[in-house]
Design a protein around this motif. Structure first.
Motif, PDB file in Angstrom:
ATOM      1  N   HIS A  66       3.095  -5.092   2.490  1.00 32.34           N
ATOM      2  CA  HIS A  66       2.246  -4.558   1.418  1.00 32.34           C
ATOM      3  C   HIS A  66       1.994  -3.052   1.596  1.00 32.34           C
ATOM      4  O   HIS A  66       0.854  -2.627   1.766  1.00 32.34           O
ATOM      5  N   TRP A  68       1.775  -0.727  -0.442  1.00 29.81           N
ATOM      6  CA  TRP A  68       1.009  -0.096  -1.509  1.00 29.81           C
ATOM      7  C   TRP A  68      -0.497  -0.292  -1.332  1.00 29.81           C
ATOM      8  O   TRP A  68      -1.281   0.311  -2.037  1.00 29.81           O
ATOM      9  N   VAL A  69      -0.895  -1.136  -0.385  1.00 31.10           N
ATOM     10  CA  VAL A  69      -2.312  -1.403  -0.150  1.00 31.10           C
ATOM     11  C   VAL A  69      -2.838  -0.397   0.874  1.00 31.10           C
ATOM     12  O   VAL A  69      -2.173  -0.089   1.852  1.00 31.10           O
ATOM     13  N   GLU A  70      -4.057   0.086   0.622  1.00 28.57           N
ATOM     14  CA  GLU A  70      -4.662   1.031   1.555  1.00 28.57           C
ATOM     15  C   GLU A  70      -4.999   0.311   2.853  1.00 28.57           C
ATOM     16  O   GLU A  70      -5.577  -0.772   2.844  1.00 28.57           O
ATOM     17  N   PRO A  71      -4.668   0.903   4.005  1.00 34.26           N
ATOM     18  CA  PRO A  71      -4.947   0.223   5.275  1.00 34.26           C
ATOM     19  C   PRO A  71      -6.446   0.142   5.528  1.00 34.26           C
ATOM     20  O   PRO A  71      -7.214   0.969   5.029  1.00 34.26           O
ATOM     21  N   PRO A  72      -6.894  -0.845   6.308  1.00 32.71           N
ATOM     22  CA  PRO A  72      -8.327  -0.981   6.581  1.00 32.71           C
ATOM     23  C   PRO A  72      -8.838   0.197   7.404  1.00 32.71           C
ATOM     24  O   PRO A  72      -8.107   0.816   8.161  1.00 32.71           O
ATOM     25  N   SER A  73     -10.104   0.461   7.247  1.00 32.16           N
ATOM     26  CA  SER A  73     -10.725   1.576   7.961  1.00 32.16           C
ATOM     27  C   SER A  73     -10.771   1.274   9.450  1.00 32.16           C
ATOM     28  O   SER A  73     -11.013   0.149   9.874  1.00 32.16           O
ATOM     29  N   GLN A  74     -10.573   2.308  10.272  1.00 31.67           N
ATOM     30  CA  GLN A  74     -10.580   2.136  11.709  1.00 31.67           C
ATOM     31  C   GLN A  74     -11.982   2.327  12.303  1.00 31.67           C
ATOM     32  O   GLN A  74     -12.189   2.116  13.486  1.00 31.67           O
TER      33      GLN A  74
END
Length: 82
Positions: A66, A68-74
């Protein structure tokens, strides 16, 4: 040799009678031409197969990752209830 001399030499060569090709060379030339055509056809089919496999591999990767999905915040969200 300047351009005019080259053009004159080409006209002289093209104006001569064509050289007779020995008839025993014809089957060899046909066989060699057919082999070149087969090799070219095989190379094109192989190229299209590789392009198709690359497209399938990309589609599988894209379906799994995926991109195109923004990665989760670290970072963690701020805690207010302490």
């Amino acid at each position: 040799m300047n351009r005019a001399e080259r053009e004159a030499a080409v006209r002289r060569v093209m104006g001569e009678r064509p050289v007779r090709v020995p008839p025993e060379l014809y089957p060899d030339a046909v066989r060699r031409g057919e082999r070149l055509l087969r090799r070219g056809r095989l190379a094109r089919r192989t190229m299209w197969l590789l392009v198709g496999l690359a497209a399938v591999a990309f589609a599988v990767w894209a379906a799994y990752a995926h991109p195109w999905v923004e990665p989760p915040s670290q970072t963690t969200p701020p805690v207010d209830d302490w």
